[in-house]
Motif scaffolding. Sequence first.
Motif, PDB file in Angstrom:
ATOM      1  N   THR A   1      -3.362 -23.424 -26.561  1.00  0.00           N
ATOM      2  CA  THR A   1      -4.076 -23.502 -27.833  1.00  0.00           C
ATOM      3  C   THR A   1      -4.136 -22.138 -28.503  1.00  0.00           C
ATOM      4  N   VAL A   2      -3.889 -22.131 -29.814  1.00  0.00           N
ATOM      5  CA  VAL A   2      -4.105 -20.930 -30.624  1.00  0.00           C
ATOM      6  C   VAL A   2      -5.067 -21.305 -31.751  1.00  0.00           C
ATOM      7  N   SER A   3      -5.976 -20.410 -32.066  1.00  0.00           N
ATOM      8  CA  SER A   3      -6.983 -20.662 -33.097  1.00  0.00           C
ATOM      9  C   SER A   3      -7.128 -19.421 -33.961  1.00  0.00           C
ATOM     10  N   THR A   4      -7.609 -19.625 -35.186  1.00  0.00           N
ATOM     11  CA  THR A   4      -7.842 -18.503 -36.080  1.00  0.00           C
ATOM     12  C   THR A   4      -8.844 -18.891 -37.157  1.00  0.00           C
ATOM     13  N   GLN A   5      -9.426 -17.896 -37.776  1.00  0.00           N
ATOM     14  CA  GLN A   5     -10.298 -18.084 -38.933  1.00  0.00           C
ATOM     15  C   GLN A   5      -9.628 -17.439 -40.131  1.00  0.00           C
ATOM     16  N   VAL A   6      -9.550 -18.188 -41.222  1.00  0.00           N
ATOM     17  CA  VAL A   6      -8.869 -17.706 -42.418  1.00  0.00           C
ATOM     18  C   VAL A   6      -9.830 -17.763 -43.593  1.00  0.00           C
ATOM     19  N   PHE A   7      -9.788 -16.752 -44.449  1.00  0.00           N
ATOM     20  CA  PHE A   7     -10.608 -16.736 -45.654  1.00  0.00           C
ATOM     21  C   PHE A   7      -9.696 -16.847 -46.872  1.00  0.00           C
ATOM     22  N   ALA A   8      -9.991 -17.824 -47.709  1.00  0.00           N
ATOM     23  CA  ALA A   8      -9.212 -17.984 -48.931  1.00  0.00           C
ATOM     24  C   ALA A   8      -9.503 -16.820 -49.859  1.00  0.00           C
ATOM     25  N   ARG A   9      -8.433 -16.251 -50.431  1.00  0.00           N
ATOM     26  CA  ARG A   9      -8.624 -15.113 -51.344  1.00  0.00           C
ATOM     27  C   ARG A   9      -9.210 -15.571 -52.670  1.00  0.00           C
ATOM     28  N   ALA A  10      -8.730 -16.744 -53.099  1.00  0.00           N
ATOM     29  CA  ALA A  10      -9.228 -17.272 -54.366  1.00  0.00           C
ATOM     30  C   ALA A  10     -10.528 -18.030 -54.142  1.00  0.00           C
ATOM     31  N   GLU A  11     -11.354 -18.087 -55.170  1.00  0.00           N
ATOM     32  CA  GLU A  11     -12.619 -18.806 -55.053  1.00  0.00           C
ATOM     33  C   GLU A  11     -12.343 -20.294 -54.952  1.00  0.00           C
TER      34      GLU A  11
END
Length: 211
Positions: free
Chosen positions: A197-207
């Motif tokens: 398993t691989v996991s990550t947290q991503v933040f959208a640059r655009a609102e």
Amino acid sequence: MSNEMNQQIFAKLKLQNHATGFTLIELLVSMVITGIVITLGSSALVAILNLNQKSETEIDLRMELNRAMDFIADDVKEANNISTSVPPSWTSWTVPANYTGVLFLTKPSGTPSGSQVAYYKRQKPLGATTPEWRGPEIIYRATLSNNGGDALVDSIKTGGFPTPTVAASRQVNLSLTGQICTPPVPGNICTNPQTLTVSTQVFARAEINSP
């Protein structure tokens, strides 16, 4: 030369031959020991080769999962709308038969990689040898309605691409679980798979806007 001397010489030669030769029992014992050593050596070699193949398979799968995760994360970063179902603004968008929608990303108009991107998963029928992608599940990326798009990564465990969680702070939690069947078997029939398993947290640059 006397007869007695001849007998002594013959006796000495016989003794020397006996001392330097091997009996049948000794030969059989040595053959058995040699066979055992060869068998153990062969078993050890097979075990080493299997372990090496398993390690290579794990490395390949991890690379594929990380590559797919990076691809999805890049799409998420460009999105201004993230949904786990078809957004109402995607007029007439249809998920193809036998595909399950997981993630729907709306990007600003004119984004080179497409303003509408959908991620699907599809179960490869058990025992099927085509398509060439391995199962049990395959992840697809689509930019057109009612189109399966392109296969992104295979060897995904059933349920190994769960619905991402999307926080109001534009944080998206992604997870991919692949499975390994060592040694590989035809038709993706694996009775004792190993998972990665691989996991990550991503933040959208655009609102993020509401769907």
